[in-house]
Design an enzyme around this catalytic site. Sequence first.
Site, PDB file in Angstrom:
ATOM      1  N   TYR A  54       0.385  23.426  37.038  1.00  0.00           N
ATOM      2  CA  TYR A  54       0.342  23.605  35.587  1.00  0.00           C
ATOM      3  C   TYR A  54      -1.017  23.199  35.025  1.00  0.00           C
ATOM      4  CZ  TYR A  54       2.334  23.517  30.871  1.00  0.00           C
ATOM      5  OH  TYR A  54       2.625  23.767  29.562  1.00  0.00           O
ATOM      6  N   PHE A 106     -10.965  48.618  16.403  1.00  0.00           N
ATOM      7  CA  PHE A 106      -9.958  48.830  17.428  1.00  0.00           C
ATOM      8  C   PHE A 106      -8.647  48.249  16.885  1.00  0.00           C
ATOM      9  CE2 PHE A 106      -7.430  47.984  21.220  1.00  0.00           C
ATOM     10  CZ  PHE A 106      -7.366  49.284  21.676  1.00  0.00           C
ATOM     11  N   THR A 107      -7.541  48.874  17.242  1.00  0.00           N
ATOM     12  CA  THR A 107      -6.249  48.581  16.615  1.00  0.00           C
ATOM     13  C   THR A 107      -5.928  47.087  16.564  1.00  0.00           C
ATOM     14  OG1 THR A 107      -5.255  49.050  18.751  1.00  0.00           O
ATOM     15  CG2 THR A 107      -5.217  50.819  17.125  1.00  0.00           C
ATOM     16  N   ASP A 197     -16.813  42.287  22.268  1.00  0.00           N
ATOM     17  CA  ASP A 197     -15.555  42.802  22.805  1.00  0.00           C
ATOM     18  C   ASP A 197     -15.937  43.483  24.118  1.00  0.00           C
ATOM     19  OD1 ASP A 197     -13.366  44.258  23.541  1.00  0.00           O
ATOM     20  OD2 ASP A 197     -13.034  45.187  21.591  1.00  0.00           O
ATOM     21  N   LYS A 240      -8.937  45.968  31.912  1.00  0.00           N
ATOM     22  CA  LYS A 240      -9.734  47.187  32.022  1.00  0.00           C
ATOM     23  C   LYS A 240     -10.754  47.004  33.150  1.00  0.00           C
ATOM     24  CE  LYS A 240      -7.918  47.636  27.723  1.00  0.00           C
ATOM     25  NZ  LYS A 240      -7.329  46.572  26.903  1.00  0.00           N
ATOM     26  N   ARG A 364      -4.959  59.098  19.418  1.00  0.00           N
ATOM     27  CA  ARG A 364      -5.912  58.188  18.789  1.00  0.00           C
ATOM     28  C   ARG A 364      -6.421  58.883  17.535  1.00  0.00           C
ATOM     29  NH1 ARG A 364      -4.280  53.540  19.617  1.00  0.00           N
ATOM     30  NH2 ARG A 364      -5.008  52.321  21.366  1.00  0.00           N
ATOM     31  N   PHE A 430       1.604  53.034  15.853  1.00  0.00           N
ATOM     32  CA  PHE A 430       1.550  54.049  16.927  1.00  0.00           C
ATOM     33  C   PHE A 430       2.404  53.679  18.134  1.00  0.00           C
ATOM     34  CE2 PHE A 430      -1.244  51.692  19.771  1.00  0.00           C
ATOM     35  CZ  PHE A 430      -1.830  50.785  18.896  1.00  0.00           C
TER      36      PHE A 430
END
Lengths: 438, 457
Positions: A54, A106-107, A197, A240, A364, A430
Site C-alpha cells: 500500500y 478537450f471534453t 496535456d 495513450k 467528435r 456524448f
Amino acid sequence: MTTAAQRKKAMKEAGYNTFLLKSEDVYIDLLTDSGTSAMSDRQWAGMMLGDEAYAGSRNFYHLEEVVREVYGYKYLIPTHQGRGAENILSKILIKKGDIIPGNMYFTTTRLHQELAGGKFEDIIIDEAHDPENEFPFKGNIDLEKLKKLIKKHGAQKIPYVSMATSVNMAGGQPISMKNLKELRTLTKKHGIRVIHDMTRVAENAYFIQQKEKGYEHKTIKTIVKEICSYTDGATMSAKKDALVNIGGFLAVNDWDVFEEARNMVVVYEGLHTYGGLAGRDMEAMAIGIGESVCDDHIRARVGQVIYLGEKMMEYDVPIVKPIGGHGIFVDAKKFLPHIPQDRFPAQTLAAELYLDSGVRTMERGVVSAGRKANGENYFPKLELVRFTIPRRVYTQAHMDVIAESAARVYQRRKAITGMKMIYEPKYLRFFQAKFEKL
Amino acid sequence: MQTIIEPFRIKSVEPIYFNTREERITILEKAFYNPFLVHANAVLIDLLTDSGTSAMSSHQWAGIMQGDESYAGSTSYFRFEETIQRITGLPLVIPTHQGRAAEKILFSILGGKGKYFLSNTLFDTTRANIEYSGAEGVDLVCEEGKHPSIPAPFKGNMDTGALKKCIAEKGAANIPLCIITVTNNSGGGQPVSMQNIREVKAICEANNIPMFIDACRFAENAYFIKLREEGYRHTAIPDIVKELFSYADGCTMSAKKDAFANIGGFLAMHDEKLAQLCRNMLIMTEGFPTYGGLAGRDLEAIAIGLTEVMDEHYLQYRIRSIEYLTNHLIAAGVPVMQPAGGHAIYLDAKEFLSHVPVEQYPGQALVGALYIHGGIRGVEIGSLMFGKYDADQKLIPAPLELVRLAIPRRVYTQSHIDYVAEVIIEVYHQRDAIKGLTIIEEAPMLRHFTAKLKPVD
C-alpha cells in the site's frame, strides 16, 4: 463477427450511440486509442513484478525515476487515469473567475476547468478549425490571441496555459517546437505557468522530427524531453502514448503544487505512492513510457495511421488534413452535407459505419461539444468522426477493411438521414446520450 | 485433525529483503516515524493493510490475461456486473477504481452541510469523504464495541437505541443514509450480526432512511454469522451473504479486500435515479460506466475473486489464522482486542504503553517499535488517524488507541505469523524503553498518511 441484421438490432438498442454498444458486437474497435493498446512482452513481464504494498511500492520509485529521466519533470503523483490528474490539478491551480487559455478544448479537461470555477478560452491558430488546410502544425497556439487575453483579463487571472501536444479534437494535430519556445518566452514574461496535456507527446515529437527544420536528426526521446522542458508540469493519461490499459499521472516541477497535490490525491485516488493503481500497472507504465519514445515504434505507429488515411483519400472520403498521429478524422459536414449540424451528422455517420461493417468509431462534433453555461449548444466548426487506431493491435489487413467500409458508406451517402437526441445527460453527454433516426 | 492448513499451494513467490535492526532505526528516522513513508522493500512482514495486498489465485491471473480492454461495453464488464448481481441481489452495478471513489461519488451526491451519516463506525477515508462534502459522520457502535479487552460475539453491532435517539435528534430528513460497515474495521474487524442488520433496517425503513452496507469484508462477516449466530450453522455462506445484502438499499465495496483484487471497487444499488446521478459523476472523475477507471482485466479478477472468497475452507483458514495469532498474544499477556476480528489483530496501545500519554500518540510509538525490532509494519488507528483539535489547538483524542496488524489474504504462512507473535511479545517485554512521539508536520485531512513525527525527549 456479426450479420447486418444483428448489427441493426444492436445499434438500435444502443440508441445509435457507439459508446453504448457491447464490445462483443464490434468487429474492429476504433472507438478510442485510450487504454486499448497491446502491451509488450516486457510490459507483461513487468505485470508479474507488481509490488502491491500500500505504501512505498518499488514500482512507484521505478516509475518516478522513468518520468524524471524521459520527461524531466521533478515530482510525480500517480493517478488511476488522466482525468484523475486533471481533477486534482484544476482544483489546486484554478480560482473562481480564472481564465484558462488552451490549444482547443478537450471534453474532460474543459469540464474539470469549469467545475473548478474557471473558463476555457480557445487560443489555437485559426487553421486548426479548417479541415482542408494542410499547415503542418495545426496544433500551434496563436500567441496574438493569448496576448489579447492577458491584456483583457490581466496575467493574474490566468493560472496557466493548457497546452496539449497532438491536439485530439483538431484531429491529432501537432504543435511545433518553435511555437512552444515562443509560448514559453511570452508566458515567462507574465509569470504564467504552462501545463502540458502530454498524453500523445511522442506522436507529436514524431511530426516535429519529420517536418520541423533542425530536428530531422534528433531522436524522439531527445525531442520529447525538449518539449517537456518548456513546460512547468503535465497531466498524463498513460493509456495513450505510454501503452498501458490503465493509469495516468500528474507531474510538476513546483514543490508547493506537488505538496498540495499529494495531500489531495489521497482523498480522490489513493495514497501518493500508488494513486489508485495496482503496483503492476505502475510497472507496466514505467516500461511503456520507455517503449513509447523509441523511433522504430513511433514510425510504425504513425505510419499505420497515414496508410489508412491515404487509402481513404484514394476513395475520395473527406478527411481532416494533414493526417494526424492517432487516428483518421472524417469530415462529416462534407461527407453528409445534406444533414444540418443540429441533426448530428457525425453521430449519424458513426452509426452508419457500424451498420455497414461492425467498425466502431466515435463522434467528435456537436454532441461531444455539449452545451454552454446558458444552455445553448456549442456548434463547433469541426463535425468529425474519429477512427482512432489502438496501438500495436490491428494489422494492415484490418486497415484495408476499414477504408473499404468507409468507401461503401460514402457511395450511398445521399440516402442517409439525420437523427434526434432522445436522452441527454448533464455532463459529457456524448458518452451516454441516446438518439432516434428521423 | 488439529492443524488447519493453508488451502492453497504457492505457485509464484516474491522475495523478502532482509535488513538489520540498525538499518531499520535509520530508515524509520528518515521516514519521520511514519510507516506510510517507508519503502516497501525495507519491510520484512508488511501488515500495514489487507487492502490490495492479497495474493491472487491462478484463476484470477488467467482472468487477467482475458481482460477485454474495450473502452465501452467490455465483455469483462458484463461478467463483473452479472457476478455482483448474483451475489448481492442488487441490480445496478457501477465499477470504480477503488472503494473510496465509490464513497466519493455517493457522498458528494447525498452529502452536504447540515446532513448526517449514521454508522456503526465509519472508516478513515469514508469519514473524510463525508466531511469533505460538508456533512457529519456519526458513529453509533454498541457498548461492547468500545471495550477492547471484553470479548463479545458481535462487537461491530450498531447501538439501535442510540440510532433511534440520533434520528429523533437530527431529524430523519437530514439523514440521507445509514451505513453498516461489515466487518467493523476501525472497531477491530468485529462482525455485525444478522439480527442487528435486520433491526437497523427496520428502524431505517420506519424513518424512510436508506441503508447501505460498506461491504469490504462481507464474506468474513458472513463466516462469523455462521459460527456465532443462532440459526445459521447449516446455512451456506452464499446464502448468508445474500440475506445480508437483501436488507440493503445499496452497498459500497473496496474490492481490494474480500475480492482478492489488487485494485478496484464498486457501488451497487436498487434506486435507478440515484444510479444515474452516480454514473454522471463517475464519468467525470473515474471513467465510462462500463470500466469505471479500471482495466478490463481487473474487472475479471474481481468477478473471480468475489466467488472464491465465499469458499468455506478459505474462510475457516482466514479466520483461524487471525485467532491463532490473537490467542498466542493473549497467552503472553499482551493487551489485544478480544475476541479476534476477521482481518487483523488490534493491539491496545493505551494499555501496552501505559507510560505514554495519548498526546504522545502511543499507537504510533508502538508501530515504530515493532518496525525497529522485527521489520513488521503496522498502522496506528487512534489519535493520529482520528484525533482532532479543539479551538485552543488541544488534541481531542480518539476513543481508542489501537495498532492494527492487518493480515494480507493468502500471502503469509504460519511461520510468518509465528515470527510476528515472537516480535510483539519481545517488544512487550521491553515496552518501558519506548518513547512517545510529537507531530512536526501534518496535512489538514487524512493526516496520518503523510504526517511527520519525532520522538519526545
